[in-house]
Design a protein around this motif. Structure first.
Motif, mmCIF file in Angstrom:
data_model
loop_
_atom_site.group_PDB
_atom_site.id
_atom_site.type_symbol
_atom_site.label_atom_id
_atom_site.label_comp_id
_atom_site.label_asym_id
_atom_site.label_seq_id
_atom_site.Cartn_x
_atom_site.Cartn_y
_atom_site.Cartn_z
ATOM 1 N N ARG A 87 29.654 -35.525 -27.839
ATOM 2 C CA ARG A 87 28.976 -36.940 -27.295
ATOM 3 C C ARG A 87 28.279 -37.180 -28.458
ATOM 4 O O ARG A 87 27.670 -38.315 -29.257
ATOM 5 C CB ARG A 87 27.864 -36.490 -26.611
ATOM 6 N N GLN A 88 27.799 -36.085 -29.249
ATOM 7 C CA GLN A 88 27.377 -36.876 -31.283
ATOM 8 C C GLN A 88 28.598 -37.726 -31.759
ATOM 9 O O GLN A 88 28.455 -38.147 -33.393
ATOM 10 C CB GLN A 88 26.620 -35.731 -31.957
ATOM 11 N N ARG A 90 31.173 -40.036 -33.297
ATOM 12 C CA ARG A 90 31.239 -40.865 -33.000
ATOM 13 C C ARG A 90 32.109 -41.819 -34.338
ATOM 14 O O ARG A 90 33.382 -42.855 -33.557
ATOM 15 C CB ARG A 90 29.909 -42.458 -32.729
ATOM 16 N N HIS A 95 35.890 -37.298 -34.684
ATOM 17 C CA HIS A 95 36.284 -37.201 -32.834
ATOM 18 C C HIS A 95 37.996 -35.960 -32.779
ATOM 19 O O HIS A 95 37.476 -35.443 -31.987
ATOM 20 C CB HIS A 95 36.216 -38.348 -32.057
ATOM 21 N N ASP A 121 31.608 -42.850 -20.489
ATOM 22 C CA ASP A 121 31.508 -43.041 -21.570
ATOM 23 C C ASP A 121 32.978 -43.250 -22.336
ATOM 24 O O ASP A 121 33.585 -42.278 -22.150
ATOM 25 C CB ASP A 121 30.825 -42.319 -22.615
ATOM 26 N N VAL A 123 34.739 -43.285 -25.259
ATOM 27 C CA VAL A 123 34.913 -42.083 -26.417
ATOM 28 C C VAL A 123 35.114 -41.200 -25.190
ATOM 29 O O VAL A 123 35.873 -40.058 -26.106
ATOM 30 C CB VAL A 123 33.815 -42.767 -27.354
#
Length: 223
Positions: A87-88, A90, A95, A121, A123
């Protein structure tokens, strides 16, 4: 000593920065300008240092995070830690490396795949689909391939870009690896036309699923 080491590594990475490379990377959403071959050379020198990897990740610097993923011990991360890290992450390259170099080697990969695929989310959800693509290719037992195709058919056209790319990869992988689902996978691709007009350099395979599937199957000499 740890802080000095981190500071020294950050200075080393800063010295490797190439403004032109940063400008090119930023067009893709990656906020660093370090040549990845040079980054790998630093990682090779450091070897595996999991605690140092955690400290590098905590800097929130993209190049440092990429380095951390090269020197960490993937199986040493707890499930919750990997969830927070994803989640950090981006920046697309961070990723992708986190999913491919770390999560795929983790004993928590399957649980995270299921959790992330349903995340609101896009992503995060794209990471779930990336792990699903891996299972389609290497360990499809227990996967509902028809159900996956149903979801792709219903949702891929309107999905956010990174999620759409990940779903499209799953679609192509199903068609490539599973002959009994190939015709439907190609039909879904033709119907949705996702990435149909994506500019593809010469000697590269189009990401448009019907072309991608037929190209890869043809290379294997299959029908």
């Amino acid at each position: 000593m740890a802080e000095t080491t981190i500071d020294g590594l950050l200075a080393e990475l800063a010295a490797l920065e190439d403004p032109k490379m940063r400008a090119a990377n930023q067009k893709r959403g990656d906020d660093h300008g370090v040549n990845l071959s040079a980054l790998r050379a630093v990682a090779k020198r450091l070897k595996t240092q999991h605690n140092l990897a955690r400290e590098l990740w905590a800097t929130n610097d993209a190049a440092a995070r990429l380095l951390s993923l090269l020197i960490c011990r993937p199986k040493a991360f707890e499930l919750q830690e990997l969830d927070v890290m994803l989640r950090q992450a981006r920046a697309p390259k961070v990723h992708d490396w986190l999913v491919n170099y770390v999560v795929k080697k983790s004993p928590h990969a399957e649980q995270l795949r299921v959790t992330w695929t349903d995340d609101p989310d896009p992503v995060v959800a794209s990471a779930g689909w990336a792990l699903t693509t891996e299972r389609v290719a290497k360990k499809p037992e227990g996967l509902d391939l028809s159900g996956l195709l149903d979801t792709i058919e219903a949702e891929m056209k309107g999905a956010a870009e990174r999620l759409q790319w990940a779903m499209n990869h799953t679609l192509a992988q199903i068609g490539i690896e599973h002959a009994d689902h190939r015709t439907r996978a190609i039909d879904i691709g033709e119907q949705l036309e996702v990435l149909k007009d994506y500019p593809t350099p010469p000697n590269c395979t189009s990401p448009f699923a019907p072309i991608w599937i037929k190209e890869m199957v043809g290379r294997r000499g299959e029908a």
